[in-house]
Write an enzyme that holds these catalytic residues in place. Structure first.
Site, PDB file in Angstrom:
ATOM      1  N   ASP A   1       0.867  -1.175   0.000  1.00 13.09           N
ATOM      2  CA  ASP A   1       0.000   0.000   0.000  1.00 13.09           C
ATOM      3  C   ASP A   1       0.911   1.235   0.000  1.00 13.09           C
ATOM      4  O   ASP A   1       2.118   1.150   0.257  1.00 13.09           O
ATOM      5  CB  ASP A   1      -0.956  -0.004   1.201  1.00 13.09           C
ATOM      6  CG  ASP A   1      -2.183   0.889   0.955  1.00 13.09           C
ATOM      7  OD1 ASP A   1      -2.131   1.736   0.044  1.00 13.09           O
ATOM      8  OD2 ASP A   1      -3.178   0.751   1.686  1.00 13.09           O
TER       9      ASP A   1
HETATM   10  C1  BGC Z   1      -5.077   3.131  -0.092  1.00 15.04           C
HETATM   11  C2  BGC Z   1      -5.138   2.098  -1.184  1.00 15.04           C
HETATM   12  C3  BGC Z   1      -4.989   2.764  -2.531  1.00 15.04           C
HETATM   13  C4  BGC Z   1      -3.668   3.507  -2.558  1.00 15.04           C
HETATM   14  C5  BGC Z   1      -3.388   4.200  -3.893  1.00 15.04           C
HETATM   15  C6  BGC Z   1      -3.868   4.011  -0.222  1.00 15.04           C
HETATM   16  O1  BGC Z   1      -3.974   5.091   0.628  1.00 15.04           O
HETATM   17  O2  BGC Z   1      -5.080   2.506   1.168  1.00 15.04           O
HETATM   18  O3  BGC Z   1      -6.346   1.407  -1.121  1.00 15.04           O
HETATM   19  O4  BGC Z   1      -5.054   1.819  -3.564  1.00 15.04           O
HETATM   20  O5  BGC Z   1      -3.690   4.469  -1.532  1.00 15.04           O
HETATM   21  O6  BGC Z   1      -4.148   5.325  -4.040  1.00 15.04           O
END
Ligand code: BGC
Length: 751
Positions: free
Chosen positions: A289
């Site tokens: 993540d």
């Molecule tokens: C989120 C993810 C997301 C990623 C990219 C993160 O803050 O937890 O679910 O895919 O950002 O935007």
């Protein structure tokens, strides 16, 4: 610096920018073709062979290229989007043009093609209803079609990786991201999320199941430790991942921000190497993540394959310059780097991203609007209808529509998954305007959709802010429809399950003024309803997506049956929850704390309520229809250790409708985490008087317990009750089956 701070900073710099559709910069559009020197480009070879061949041809720097990602949006002054990425996108990984390996263009997420909030320009796309809503359809076919649709928009927007497939269970109804996920039951969540992933990947792009694992609240998500015994984890949250992955083969898994039993999910050897790669037999790649990587060799050796948006979000380029140094020192082996590069490359071959490169192309928003509308219609759950108010009478002459900006649109959830609507937002200037906002209403007005259906009626809107004024309008109307909403978002939980902004008072005042009061809820998940006894009808519409207003009107008028069923328990009171108080303190985001999931273990949601004997406000699986159904002829059989259940469903009412018969199993001797588990379900459409026979095969893991010693699943010999009905608390038909003792491997694919 965490994501919120960075995104807030970037957003502060973009206020005032105009919104236009985004176009991509240069993209590779032609597939590279195979030659004797580049045999991995031969589509006739399987993905494993192709990946092996390609990795053999790579230099160390080329392998490193594939495992390090960049953010696809500006976060000035810290970070400037790099060339090649798509503006306002979640991420980008460079390709290896020399070898015909494409770049990876990554976009969020589960309801459609999102735009990063920090972008100056917005990518306007079709939004599905929230993940919770799609799950409430209990119709995997709709989830597949929705996935195929948003995957096609991703492809036509130039993206070949979609960060979609959120399957975290609802352990915490106040979790701000519940709207992105598939509810509280492992079978239901896995079935629905898998169908969506399959749909997305039908576009020859990669889908990313997430957030692995136990990322079940937003408060303290970067630091908290989700503590649970391994057995309970395997029988709940991990089972949801396992079943979903078996059904859909996502090419990527995103490891979560939080720690699990003290170890960060993205450097957790047990989660990544043991459970995911060894036990589940996962052949794709683990991406982090955004801002979830805390170490180099530790994370890599624990199973992390790709660092996402490293420069922008993590403290160091752990899978970039740090990994290079770790390879030189021997802290990470060359074989492990090969494995990482092979996993990423294999995903690109297996998905079709190499052979069918993505290309910017026009999108048919009209056709896609119908797909999201069909999903929203089946997602809407009729919770109460005991004064015959719904379907709306054709005779209503004066209708009061109150609250939730129902005159202009429907609410959507916030954070990285935010899709900007085609045609612009229905409301401007709402707070928060920056991360995790902006708060967006989609321009699909339930009021306008109703006006189109009642040309002769006087339909009047009141914003609902003043309960007394709203009640006055209601008193002067034949009936009142109060729309109430609750914005939920990534990065924040809700601290109370009560509706915000004094809406409970407005509903109570309106209900006191007019007994013909209908409440329509647009919320991310469960809310409390102190006014429930006073109103005539309640409709849960969730965040219903691009065509939500039209879908709500069609259910209210009865043009379609009300056929959604709850994928989550609605509690009567937070005192009924495993944790009456939400853990953590949003004001101390850096202070580590524990969340004790050993309290409920695998008894998540209705299982906890059953175990504790709590009476919910509305139970899991519940939802009314405009017709009625009868269930009969329940038969059970066991062959080679597999339980099969069949039964009849009959439409006993006077109009066509959709039933969702549900089968729950309980061991007579007990011994499970809770009295019963959902073992199967099926949505069926029936004309009045019509019957159908449904036959379901029960996954053996749903009648097993995890046996840590044997490292597999174990079915205890004995009698099991099989119960059939319309919800977890309305089981009208039962039967008993005897199962033999059986030991099963951890997964059909275990290495
Ligand atoms: C989120 C993810 C997301 C990623 C990219 C993160 O803050 O937890 O679910 O895919 O950002 O935007």
């Amino acid at each position: 610096m965490n994501r919120q701070t960075l995104q807030g900073l970037a957003l502060a710099l973009m206020i005032g920018a105009s919104a236009t559709a985004l176009n991509a910069s240069a993209q590779t559009t032609a597939p590279a073709s195979a030659t004797a020197a580049q045999p991995w480009l031969d589509p006739k070879l399987d993905a494993d062979t192709r990946a092996d061949l390609a990795v053999k041809a790579m230099t160390q720097d080329e392998k490193l290229t594939l495992v390090f990602g960049y953010f696809g949006a500006d976060m000035k002054p810290k970070y400037t989007r790099i060339e090649g990425s798509l503006p306002g996108s979640a991420g980008y990984v460079k390709g290896i043009p020399r070898l015909g390996i494409p770049e990876q263009w990554e976009t969020d997420a589960g309801i459609g093609v999102a735009t990063q909030g920090s972008a100056k320009e917005f990518r306007e796309r079709t939004a599905l209803p929230s993940g919770m809503a799609t799950t409430a359809t209990w119709n995997p076919e709709l989830a597949y079609k929705g996935g195929a649709m948003i995957g096609s928009e991703a492809r036509n927007s130039g993206f070949n990786v979609m960060l979609a497939g959120g399957v975290n269970l609802v352990r915490e109804p106040r979790n701000g991201r519940n709207f992105e996920y598939g509810g509280e039951d492992p079978l239901l969540a896995a079935t629905m999320v898998a169908a969506q992933i399959k749909g997305i990947q039908s576009n020859n792009i990669v889908s990313t199941i997430k957030h692995y694992a136990l990322n079940n609240q937003e408060t303290g998500r970067f630091i908290l430790s989700a503590n649970i015994d391994q057995t309970s984890a395997r029988m709940s949250d991990l089972l949801a991942f396992q079943l979903a992955m078996e059904q859909s083969d996502p090419h990527s898994v995103m490891c979560a921000y939080n720690r699990v039993n003290s170890v960060y999910a993205c450097e957790n050897d047990w989660l990544l190497n043991t459970v995911l790669k060894q036990d589940f037999g996962f052949k794709g790649y683990v991406m982090s993540d955004w801002g979830a990587v805390h170490s180099g060799s530790k994370a890599v050796n624990a199973g992390l394959d790709q660092q996402s948006a490293g420069e922008a979000f993590d403290k160091q380029n752990f899978l970039g310059s740090v990994l290079k140094a770790d390879l030189a020192s021997g802290a990470v082996s060359g074989a492990r780097l090969d494995d990482m590069a092979r996993r990423v490359t294999r995903a690109l071959f297996a998905s079709g991203a190499v052979d069918k490169p993505v290309k910017i192309a026009p999108i048919d928003f009209t056709a896609n609007g119908k797909i999201t509308q069909a999903d929203a219609e089946e997602a809407i759950v009729l919770l109460k209808n005991d004064r015959g108010l719904l379907p709306l009478a054709k005779t209503a002459r004066t209708i009061a529509i109150i609250g939730a900006h129902a005159d202009v649109g429907v609410l959507s959830g916030g954070g990285s998954s935010q899709v900007y609507p085609v045609g612009g937002r229905a409301m401007q200037g709402l707070e928060p305007a920056t991360w995790p906002g902006p708060v967006i209403y989609y321009p699909s007005s339930p009021m306008k959709a109703l006006q189109a259906r009642y040309p002769g009626a006087k339909i009047t809107f009141h914003d609902g802010k003043d309960p007394a004024a709203a009640a006055k309008l209601a008193a002067a109307s034949d009936l009142a429809i109060v729309f109430a909403d609750q914005w939920t978002t990534e990065s924040e939980d809700v601290w109370t399950l009560n509706l915000p902004k004094n809406q409970d008072a407005t509903i109570a005042a309106v209900a006191a003024a007019n007994t013909k009061t209908i409440v329509v809820l647009e919320t991310g998940g469960p809310v409390l309803m102190p006014w429930l006894n006073e109103v005539g009808a309640v409709v849960q519409a969730w965040f219903p997506g691009t065509s939500g207003g039209e879908a709500i009107a069609r259910v209210l008028t009865g043009e379609v049956d009300a056929s959604g069923r709850l994928p989550v328990t609605f509690p009567k009171d937070v005192a009924q929850l495993p944790r009456p108080k939400l853990d953590g303190d949003p004001k101390a985001p850096e202070t580590p704390f524990d969340v004790d999931y050993t309290i409920e273990g695998a008894a998540v949601g209705y299982k906890w309520f059953d175990k504790k004997g709590h009476e919910p406000l509305f139970p899991f699986g519940y939802g009314l229809s405009y017709t009625s159904f009868g269930y009969s002829d329940l038969k059970t059989s066991e062959a080679n250790g597999v339980l099969t259940v069949s039964f009849s469903v009959t439409n006993t009412g006077t109009r066509t409708g959709k039933a969702v018969p549900q089968v729950y199993v309980s061991p007579k001797a007990g011994g499970w985490e809770a009295p019963k588990r959902l073992a199967g379900f099926k949505k069926v459409e029936l004309a009045p008087g019509a019957s159908t026979v449904v036959s379901l095969t029960v996954d053996p893991r749903l009648v097993s317990v995890w046996d840590d010693k044997a490292h597999g699943w174990s079915i205890a010999a004995g009698d099991y009750d099989v119960a059939l009905g319309a919800s977890s608390r309305a089981l009208s038909v039962t039967s008993t089956v005897t199962l033999k003792a059986q030991a099963l491997p951890v997964s059909p694919r275990a290495r």
